[in-house]
Scaffold this active site. Structure first.
Site, PDB file in Angstrom:
ATOM      1  N   PRO A  85      -0.290  -3.730   1.061  1.00  0.00           N
ATOM      2  CA  PRO A  85       0.773  -4.504   0.713  1.00  0.00           C
ATOM      3  C   PRO A  85       0.464  -5.930   1.455  1.00  0.00           C
ATOM      4  O   PRO A  85       0.572  -5.980   2.484  1.00  0.00           O
ATOM      5  CB  PRO A  85       2.026  -3.859   1.713  1.00  0.00           C
ATOM      6  CG  PRO A  85       1.602  -3.071   2.490  1.00  0.00           C
ATOM      7  CD  PRO A  85       0.158  -2.406   1.921  1.00  0.00           C
TER       8      PRO A  85
ATOM      9  N   ASP B 252      -2.376  -7.486   5.623  1.00  0.00           N
ATOM     10  CA  ASP B 252      -1.943  -6.277   5.288  1.00  0.00           C
ATOM     11  C   ASP B 252      -0.683  -5.939   6.193  1.00  0.00           C
ATOM     12  O   ASP B 252      -0.815  -5.814   7.270  1.00  0.00           O
ATOM     13  CB  ASP B 252      -3.249  -5.019   5.573  1.00  0.00           C
ATOM     14  CG  ASP B 252      -2.885  -3.553   5.282  1.00  0.00           C
ATOM     15  OD1 ASP B 252      -1.451  -3.332   5.019  1.00  0.00           O
ATOM     16  OD2 ASP B 252      -3.752  -3.059   4.923  1.00  0.00           O
ATOM     17  N   HIS B 253       0.443  -5.663   5.585  1.00  0.00           N
ATOM     18  CA  HIS B 253       1.541  -5.545   6.206  1.00  0.00           C
ATOM     19  C   HIS B 253       1.988  -4.287   6.694  1.00  0.00           C
ATOM     20  O   HIS B 253       2.836  -4.025   7.571  1.00  0.00           O
ATOM     21  CB  HIS B 253       2.882  -5.830   4.911  1.00  0.00           C
ATOM     22  CG  HIS B 253       4.020  -6.553   5.978  1.00  0.00           C
ATOM     23  ND1 HIS B 253       4.201  -6.674   7.119  1.00  0.00           N
ATOM     24  CD2 HIS B 253       5.103  -7.437   5.195  1.00  0.00           C
ATOM     25  CE1 HIS B 253       5.321  -7.210   7.488  1.00  0.00           C
ATOM     26  NE2 HIS B 253       5.993  -7.792   6.307  1.00  0.00           N
ATOM     27  N   ARG B 254       1.083  -3.274   6.244  1.00  0.00           N
ATOM     28  CA  ARG B 254       1.114  -2.125   7.166  1.00  0.00           C
ATOM     29  C   ARG B 254       0.689  -2.112   8.508  1.00  0.00           C
ATOM     30  O   ARG B 254       1.020  -1.510   9.393  1.00  0.00           O
ATOM     31  CB  ARG B 254       0.107  -1.056   6.551  1.00  0.00           C
ATOM     32  CG  ARG B 254       0.548  -0.794   4.945  1.00  0.00           C
ATOM     33  CD  ARG B 254      -0.679   0.084   4.262  1.00  0.00           C
ATOM     34  NE  ARG B 254      -1.790  -0.358   4.342  1.00  0.00           N
ATOM     35  CZ  ARG B 254      -3.075   0.059   3.841  1.00  0.00           C
ATOM     36  NH1 ARG B 254      -2.638   1.473   3.545  1.00  0.00           N
ATOM     37  NH2 ARG B 254      -4.149  -0.430   3.809  1.00  0.00           N
TER      38      ARG B 254
ATOM     39  N   VAL C 131      -0.155  -5.549   9.986  1.00  0.00           N
ATOM     40  CA  VAL C 131       0.452  -6.807  10.732  1.00  0.00           C
ATOM     41  C   VAL C 131       2.010  -7.296  10.247  1.00  0.00           C
ATOM     42  O   VAL C 131       1.975  -7.281   8.920  1.00  0.00           O
ATOM     43  CB  VAL C 131      -0.573  -7.854  10.153  1.00  0.00           C
ATOM     44  CG1 VAL C 131      -0.335  -9.191  10.690  1.00  0.00           C
ATOM     45  CG2 VAL C 131      -1.978  -7.549  10.454  1.00  0.00           C
TER      46      VAL C 131
END
Length: 471
Positions: A265, A441-443, A445
């Site tokens: 994401p 990467d929102h997983r 960060v």
């Protein structure tokens, strides 16, 4: 990878020149049927999904047949060339041919003394000749040459002396080219790589006292602001469409981008920053004697700023392990640099960039860019990246929303540096300004962490003295 169909005919198979690659396209043949070849001679150039690589033949003989024409995509393991190993090298080469059969089969218990009289034993100069064969054949041969037949039981001295069974030290093609460019005799070097293979570091160490002036021509390509010019394909009048097969680098890029875009994401944040002081520092560094022989430009300082920002926010250097459901924190930075080449976009990376001084980083960037533009980037140079920089500013673009390189946590896009009106010390003045975009990467960060990293990069470029105070 070779097979022996009879005592005289040897078949050379397409090796896996990367890690897990399944196919490669034959770009060019350097030999034709009837040509005499020697162990280690480059016979063709192939393009994988990651790079163009020259393939050396691992034995002596006369070319009997080329199994595929140029432009053909061949699966790993398919025979690409057949060589008569009894026909072109004289009786001395013809006699040992049967011995090669017993050594080539996957049985390390084959008689060891016989290959000592045969200089054609495998000397892999690139990844892909088969791990088991290399491990069972290479060590005894080098021991035989250096210390007599009994040296099979003495593996310790091997890495200290290049194997020269056929007069060629062990080195991969990119290392051979580097040595040739720098005027280094590989036979004079002491290898530090596994199984006595000479590495880039060995070559650089040999020319360390005079490295800067020697490398200067190659460094001229360092991060040039002009994009690589690719000649457009000729189009006949009246032709409305052209179909281009998707293969090689383009095929790999497409697969990687789809995988990344629909797996990680993405979040992208932007910041516009006054880089006038950074541009002044660039000019000052160009005159610094410590940077002589190196190309200094804004991207060098942007790379250093990102490395300092990562040091201040180390959690961003990580990857997501879906299978194990773990976040892998990486206590190092392999800094990727997106490079546009005639074959397409590639992202080689500088290993352990976090540990390099500014001159060392400049040198590494210069070598990376020059090698990429020559189309000689090795598959290993494009693996293991942690974060990447893409300099879209060279095309006059203000910014973008970059897609993550698969397996990495963040990518920084650098826009064009332009003279713009800016409020400076309470007055509107013309200042040099650019826009940065950080995708992450929102997983891995969170928004806070991503914002801190981007803000730190901007702060350093606005006040480059922070390279000292924060580092």
């Amino acid at each position: 990878m070779t097979t022996m169909t009879d005592a005289a005919l040897a078949e050379f198979k397409m090796p896996d020149v990367g890690e897990g690659l399944t196919e490669a396209e034959i770009l060019k043949w350097y030999v034709q049927p009837g040509d005499v070849v020697t162990d280690g001679q480059v016979v063709c150039e192939v393009e994988t999904a990651k790079a163009a690589v020259e393939l050396p033949i691992p034995f002596n003989g006369v070319v009997q047949e080329l199994r595929f024409p140029e432009g053909t995509t061949v699966d790993v393991g398919q025979v690409i060339i057949a060589v008569d190993v009894a026909g072109g090298s004289g009786s001395a080469d013809a006699a040992p041919a049967p011995v090669s059969v017993s050594v080539s089969v996957p049985e390390p218990t084959a008689p060891e003394p016989e290959p000592e009289a045969e200089p054609k034993g495998r000397q892999p100069v690139l990844v892909g000749y088969g791990v088991s064969e290399a491990s069972t054949k290479r060590r005894p041969r080098k021991g035989d040459v250096v210390a007599a037949p009994a040296a099979v039981t003495e593996p310790a001295p091997e890495p200290q002396t290049p194997a020269k069974g056929n007069g060629r030290p062990l080195a991969k093609p990119p290392v051979r080219k580097l040595a040739k460019d720098l005027g280094v005799d590989l036979a004079s070097l002491t290898p530090s790589g596994p199984d006595g293979i000479i590495t880039r570091e060995d070559v650089h160490a040999a020319v360390a006292p005079a490295l800067e002036p020697t490398v200067t021509p190659a460094q001229a390509l360092l991060l040039s602001p002009e994009p690589v010019a690719v000649a457009p394909a000729a189009v006949q009048d009246g032709v409305r469409e052209t179909r281009i097969p998707v293969k090689g680098v383009r095929k790999a890029t497409a697969a990687a981008m789809i995988g990344s875009a629909f797996t990680a994401p993405h979040v992208t944040e932007f910041v516009t920053v006054d880089v006038t002081r950074t541009m002044k520092l660039v000019e000052e560094l160009k005159a610094d004697k410590e940077m002589q022989g190196l190309r200094v430009n804004p991207l060098l300082l942007i790379a250093k700023a990102l490395l300092v920002a990562i040091k201040r926010n180390p959690e961003i250097s990580a990857s997501w392990d879906e299978a194990a459901q773990e976040i892998v924190r990486k206590h190092y930075v392999n800094l990727g640099i997106a490079a546009a080449t005639p074959r397409g976009l590639i992202v080689p990376n500088i290993k352990d960039a976090h540990a390099k001084t500014l001159p060392e980083l400049a040198s590494a960037l210069g070598e990376l860019v020059a090698t990429a533009r020559e189309g000689k980037t090795s598959p290993g140079a494009m693996q293991g990246g942690t974060v990447t920089i893409t300099n879209v500013g060279v095309f006059g673009v203000d910014t973008g929303t970059p897609i993550l390189n698969p397996g990495e946590s963040a990518i920084l896009a650098v826009g064009a540096i332009k003279l713009q009106p800016w409020v400076h010390k309470g007055k509107v003045k013309p200042r040099q300004v650019t826009t940065l975009a950080l995708s992450f990467d929102h997983r891995l960060v969170d928004g806070e962490l991503g914002s801190k990293v981007l803000a730190d990069v901007a702060a350093i470029l606005e006040q480059p003295k922070r390279l000292i105070t924060w580092a």
